[in-house]
Design a protein around this motif. Sequence first.
Motif, mmCIF file in Angstrom:
data_model
loop_
_atom_site.group_PDB
_atom_site.id
_atom_site.type_symbol
_atom_site.label_atom_id
_atom_site.label_comp_id
_atom_site.label_asym_id
_atom_site.label_seq_id
_atom_site.Cartn_x
_atom_site.Cartn_y
_atom_site.Cartn_z
ATOM 1 N N HIS A 180 -7.425 -9.971 0.959
ATOM 2 C CA HIS A 180 -8.252 -9.026 0.217
ATOM 3 C C HIS A 180 -8.295 -9.370 -1.262
ATOM 4 O O HIS A 180 -7.246 -9.403 -1.922
ATOM 5 N N GLY A 225 -16.299 -0.919 2.626
ATOM 6 C CA GLY A 225 -15.643 -2.064 2.017
ATOM 7 C C GLY A 225 -15.254 -3.155 2.991
ATOM 8 O O GLY A 225 -15.896 -3.357 4.033
ATOM 9 N N ASN A 266 -8.299 3.756 -3.715
ATOM 10 C CA ASN A 266 -8.139 2.580 -2.850
ATOM 11 C C ASN A 266 -9.482 2.186 -2.241
ATOM 12 O O ASN A 266 -9.820 0.996 -2.138
ATOM 13 N N GLY A 287 -8.681 -8.408 -5.079
ATOM 14 C CA GLY A 287 -8.359 -7.167 -5.784
ATOM 15 C C GLY A 287 -6.917 -6.751 -5.632
ATOM 16 O O GLY A 287 -6.460 -5.850 -6.326
ATOM 17 N N THR A 288 -6.169 -7.394 -4.713
ATOM 18 C CA THR A 288 -4.778 -7.012 -4.539
ATOM 19 C C THR A 288 -3.920 -7.389 -5.737
ATOM 20 O O THR A 288 -2.830 -6.875 -5.912
ATOM 21 N N LYS A 297 0.562 -6.182 0.387
ATOM 22 C CA LYS A 297 -0.831 -6.414 0.006
ATOM 23 C C LYS A 297 -1.472 -7.293 1.065
ATOM 24 O O LYS A 297 -0.891 -8.311 1.462
ATOM 25 N N LYS A 339 -11.658 0.572 -4.863
ATOM 26 C CA LYS A 339 -11.107 -0.729 -5.261
ATOM 27 C C LYS A 339 -11.538 -1.838 -4.304
ATOM 28 O O LYS A 339 -11.849 -2.959 -4.731
ATOM 29 N N TYR A 340 -11.557 -1.534 -2.989
ATOM 30 C CA TYR A 340 -11.839 -2.581 -2.003
ATOM 31 C C TYR A 340 -13.252 -2.495 -1.443
ATOM 32 O O TYR A 340 -13.527 -3.010 -0.369
ATOM 33 N N THR A 341 -14.138 -1.802 -2.144
ATOM 34 C CA THR A 341 -15.544 -1.744 -1.744
ATOM 35 C C THR A 341 -16.384 -2.431 -2.827
ATOM 36 O O THR A 341 -16.291 -2.055 -4.003
#
Length: 470
Positions: free
Chosen positions: A407, A386, A357, A409-410, A403, A360-362
């Motif tokens: 953001h 991130g 996770n 990438g969700t 989600k 993914k969000y960085t």
Amino acid sequence: MKLETPPSVATPAEATWVEGELVRSLMRTQRTTQAIGAVLIPLIVGVLWDKRAWPLLLGWAALAVAAAIGRLWALHVYSREVQRRGAVEHVAFFGKWRHVWTVSAFVWGLATFLYFDRSSLSNQFICWLMMAGLAMFSINSLSSHLRTMQGYLNTLAVTALAVMGWRIVVELGLQGPTYHWWIVALLVIFWLVLRQAGMRLHVTHRKNYELQYRNNQLIESLTRQTQAALDAVEIKNRFLASAAHDIRQPVHALGLYADWLGAEPELVHEIAPKIVESTKAVNRLFDSLFDLARLDSGKIKLNIAVVDLQRLMHELEVQYRPLAEAKGLRLRMHVRPGTVVSDPILLHRVVGNLISNAIKYTQHGGVLVGTRFTHGARRIEVWDTGLGIAPVHQREIFREFYKVPTHPGTEDGFGLGLYIVARLTQILGHPLSLASRPGRGTVFRLELQPTDPVAAAERAVASVAQMVAR
């Protein structure tokens, strides 16, 4: 025929509810009873009026009025403070006030002194009829509460018998007419018959309320199950909609890459890695689905053992470093040697989801995974640089299918990763917390308190039960 005692109720909650309803039923009849008593007092005084006996008549009437006022006050308190409240309050109220009915019965029993062998037979007959009617009416009005009804009848009969005994034995020295003894015998028989009839009525009242309680419980259970079924359908619909949306993109990409490869096979070295990535994306989605299915079905197996943190972190680093490097991120591991008691597979899944996770969000910077020893317990922390999570979303991200709207990438997942993490950490007994600053990054902290196998199994069952009850 011997009357059986009422069967005991199943649970304390049912017993309290039934007792409360019996009290409520009794109190509903008391205004009518009060009205009848108010009519009988002047009737007895009028039938027995004698200039020579007026002090006794008025004295008894004053006692009867005082007893009636006491019952009226109890009704007033009930209407003002208890009537609209629950069973517990009804039971407590009657435990405090039910003796006013016993006092009233004592006063009415004393009325026997006014007419037994002191008035004409016709007047005695009328008074006995009124007393008999009062006793029979008390069965209908008081039988809801067994102790109160028995107390009322016993006090009324015993007081009347005591007055008659005083007249027969003390004042007349057993020299009175024979019919006195017949009256005593009839009174005793009438008293016993009324007690039996009152017991039967009480059993009927109690069984009716027990049946009503159980019917209500059944209706509530059916309502909950119906709602659970509707919720399950809603979850299924949301699940299918989310699944269709999330799977469409990588599967569509696979089709495009396959067509592209078929048209230009010389580009195999360029297209093959993209096909692999799309396949991995589909696999990740299905992994999440399988994890969720195992959690919700209760088939998750626990294997509590000693886990070597250094080995666990090495395995996670080997697994996730390529993913981080593919995004141009640094994955750093700061590990202090040590062991914890947990399920190695589930703990690996939890920490792996947190690392995945974070990556993914960085978009820039990196992810730091470290172990610490604080306050007598080990802790794993996952830091990232991130997007961060706004406070309004920090509780919601642990819900299924959630989600964060802002953001990027969700679209690559179901929104199940952190939901699964939350469920697993709750089962293992590893508290999870987070701190985040939007635009600066997030840190997840996992407290590795020793997992108790029995408690973990109970939490797993409770987790499934909670899902069913929703």
